[in-house]
Design a protein around this motif. Sequence first.
Motif, PDB file in Angstrom:
ATOM      1  N   ILE A  89      46.012  12.837 -80.932  1.00  0.00           N
ATOM      2  CA  ILE A  89      44.682  12.285 -81.177  1.00  0.00           C
ATOM      3  C   ILE A  89      44.482  10.958 -80.444  1.00  0.00           C
ATOM      4  N   ALA A  90      45.559  10.232 -80.204  1.00  0.00           N
ATOM      5  CA  ALA A  90      45.464   8.909 -79.569  1.00  0.00           C
ATOM      6  C   ALA A  90      44.784   8.963 -78.203  1.00  0.00           C
ATOM      7  N   VAL A  91      44.903  10.070 -77.508  1.00  0.00           N
ATOM      8  CA  VAL A  91      44.283  10.183 -76.178  1.00  0.00           C
ATOM      9  C   VAL A  91      42.830  10.686 -76.261  1.00  0.00           C
ATOM     10  N   ARG A  92      42.318  10.835 -77.487  1.00  0.00           N
ATOM     11  CA  ARG A  92      40.945  11.260 -77.740  1.00  0.00           C
ATOM     12  C   ARG A  92      40.553  12.525 -76.966  1.00  0.00           C
ATOM     13  N   PRO A  93      41.248  13.620 -77.230  1.00  0.00           N
ATOM     14  CA  PRO A  93      40.903  14.860 -76.514  1.00  0.00           C
ATOM     15  C   PRO A  93      39.533  15.364 -76.941  1.00  0.00           C
ATOM     16  N   ARG A  94      38.858  16.039 -76.038  1.00  0.00           N
ATOM     17  CA  ARG A  94      37.550  16.596 -76.374  1.00  0.00           C
ATOM     18  C   ARG A  94      37.683  17.714 -77.406  1.00  0.00           C
ATOM     19  N   LEU A  95      38.731  18.517 -77.276  1.00  0.00           N
ATOM     20  CA  LEU A  95      38.945  19.639 -78.189  1.00  0.00           C
ATOM     21  C   LEU A  95      40.433  19.761 -78.491  1.00  0.00           C
ATOM     22  N   PRO A  96      40.895  19.108 -79.563  1.00  0.00           N
ATOM     23  CA  PRO A  96      42.307  19.246 -79.929  1.00  0.00           C
ATOM     24  C   PRO A  96      42.604  20.697 -80.300  1.00  0.00           C
ATOM     25  N   ILE A  97      43.708  21.215 -79.805  1.00  0.00           N
ATOM     26  CA  ILE A  97      44.141  22.572 -80.130  1.00  0.00           C
ATOM     27  C   ILE A  97      45.306  22.461 -81.097  1.00  0.00           C
ATOM     28  N   GLU A 131      44.688  17.629 -94.798  1.00  0.00           N
ATOM     29  CA  GLU A 131      43.737  16.574 -95.168  1.00  0.00           C
ATOM     30  C   GLU A 131      43.640  15.533 -94.057  1.00  0.00           C
ATOM     31  N   LEU A 132      44.758  15.204 -93.453  1.00  0.00           N
ATOM     32  CA  LEU A 132      44.777  14.272 -92.333  1.00  0.00           C
ATOM     33  C   LEU A 132      43.928  14.811 -91.181  1.00  0.00           C
ATOM     34  N   LEU A 133      44.069  16.092 -90.869  1.00  0.00           N
ATOM     35  CA  LEU A 133      43.268  16.689 -89.799  1.00  0.00           C
ATOM     36  C   LEU A 133      41.777  16.679 -90.142  1.00  0.00           C
ATOM     37  N   ARG A 134      41.436  16.939 -91.410  1.00  0.00           N
ATOM     38  CA  ARG A 134      40.025  16.866 -91.821  1.00  0.00           C
ATOM     39  C   ARG A 134      39.494  15.444 -91.649  1.00  0.00           C
ATOM     40  N   GLU A 135      40.319  14.468 -92.008  1.00  0.00           N
ATOM     41  CA  GLU A 135      39.935  13.054 -91.873  1.00  0.00           C
ATOM     42  C   GLU A 135      39.704  12.697 -90.408  1.00  0.00           C
ATOM     43  N   VAL A 136      40.599  13.127 -89.545  1.00  0.00           N
ATOM     44  CA  VAL A 136      40.455  12.876 -88.100  1.00  0.00           C
ATOM     45  C   VAL A 136      39.170  13.516 -87.601  1.00  0.00           C
ATOM     46  N   ARG A 137      38.905  14.725 -88.049  1.00  0.00           N
ATOM     47  CA  ARG A 137      37.691  15.435 -87.640  1.00  0.00           C
ATOM     48  C   ARG A 137      36.442  14.674 -88.071  1.00  0.00           C
ATOM     49  N   ARG A 138      36.447  14.184 -89.318  1.00  0.00           N
ATOM     50  CA  ARG A 138      35.285  13.422 -89.821  1.00  0.00           C
ATOM     51  C   ARG A 138      35.109  12.105 -89.072  1.00  0.00           C
ATOM     52  N   GLU A 139      36.204  11.352 -88.922  1.00  0.00           N
ATOM     53  CA  GLU A 139      36.125  10.024 -88.299  1.00  0.00           C
ATOM     54  C   GLU A 139      35.734  10.086 -86.835  1.00  0.00           C
ATOM     55  N   HIS A 140      36.212  11.094 -86.129  1.00  0.00           N
ATOM     56  CA  HIS A 140      35.952  11.172 -84.685  1.00  0.00           C
ATOM     57  C   HIS A 140      34.810  12.131 -84.344  1.00  0.00           C
ATOM     58  N   GLY A 141      34.327  12.857 -85.353  1.00  0.00           N
ATOM     59  CA  GLY A 141      33.227  13.787 -85.112  1.00  0.00           C
ATOM     60  C   GLY A 141      33.567  14.836 -84.085  1.00  0.00           C
ATOM     61  N   THR A 142      34.801  15.293 -84.105  1.00  0.00           N
ATOM     62  CA  THR A 142      35.244  16.241 -83.098  1.00  0.00           C
ATOM     63  C   THR A 142      35.488  17.619 -83.694  1.00  0.00           C
ATOM     64  N   SER A 143      35.371  18.610 -82.875  1.00  0.00           N
ATOM     65  CA  SER A 143      35.745  19.966 -83.259  1.00  0.00           C
ATOM     66  C   SER A 143      37.228  20.141 -82.989  1.00  0.00           C
ATOM     67  N   MET A 144      37.826  21.101 -83.646  1.00  0.00           N
ATOM     68  CA  MET A 144      39.241  21.425 -83.417  1.00  0.00           C
ATOM     69  C   MET A 144      39.367  22.934 -83.329  1.00  0.00           C
ATOM     70  N   LEU A 145      40.283  23.381 -82.503  1.00  0.00           N
ATOM     71  CA  LEU A 145      40.564  24.795 -82.378  1.00  0.00           C
ATOM     72  C   LEU A 145      41.903  25.062 -83.063  1.00  0.00           C
ATOM     73  N   PHE A 146      41.899  25.965 -84.042  1.00  0.00           N
ATOM     74  CA  PHE A 146      43.119  26.305 -84.769  1.00  0.00           C
ATOM     75  C   PHE A 146      43.592  27.679 -84.339  1.00  0.00           C
ATOM     76  N   SER A 147      44.860  27.774 -84.061  1.00  0.00           N
ATOM     77  CA  SER A 147      45.509  29.049 -83.801  1.00  0.00           C
ATOM     78  C   SER A 147      46.544  29.213 -84.902  1.00  0.00           C
ATOM     79  N   THR A 148      46.330  30.190 -85.785  1.00  0.00           N
ATOM     80  CA  THR A 148      47.229  30.337 -86.925  1.00  0.00           C
ATOM     81  C   THR A 148      47.189  31.756 -87.471  1.00  0.00           C
ATOM     82  N   HIS A 149      48.265  32.123 -88.126  1.00  0.00           N
ATOM     83  CA  HIS A 149      48.330  33.392 -88.841  1.00  0.00           C
ATOM     84  C   HIS A 149      48.052  33.178 -90.330  1.00  0.00           C
TER      85      HIS A 149
END
Length: 122
Positions: free
Chosen positions: A29-37, A55-73
């Motif tokens: 997150i420190a490099v402020r990616p446009r779309l963290p994967i 919860e940390l990822l939700r907080e980062v999403r709220r604070e930075h107003g960014t979208s995130m792409l999740f790859s998960t099973h």
Amino acid sequence: MGLPAACAARRPSALSGGERQRVAIARAIAVRPRLPICDEPVAALDVSVQAQVLELLREVRREHGTSMLFSTHDLAVVRQMTDRAIVLRHGEIAESGDTGTILDSPRHPYTINLVESVPRHQ
């Protein structure tokens, strides 16, 4: 990231799995990616640490107003963290749309099997 300052001086081998995961998220997150994967961001963590990291990822999403792409099973992670979902089968899109709709009323046979394979708590 919810880590004590003392973590900065410790070697990775001296950190818990959850601490290492939070350090990895902080570095990404420190490099402020446009779309963290987020590729299986909590797969190797116990349930309580999973909740903290999500919860940390939700907080980062709220604070930075960014979208995130999740790859998960992990369909629980999908339900908690996403608004839209894409179900892939052999690299092809089987189904896509609103996460709640896909998980609550899957239409594709593969998605139906996937959702039904998750153990339900009685």
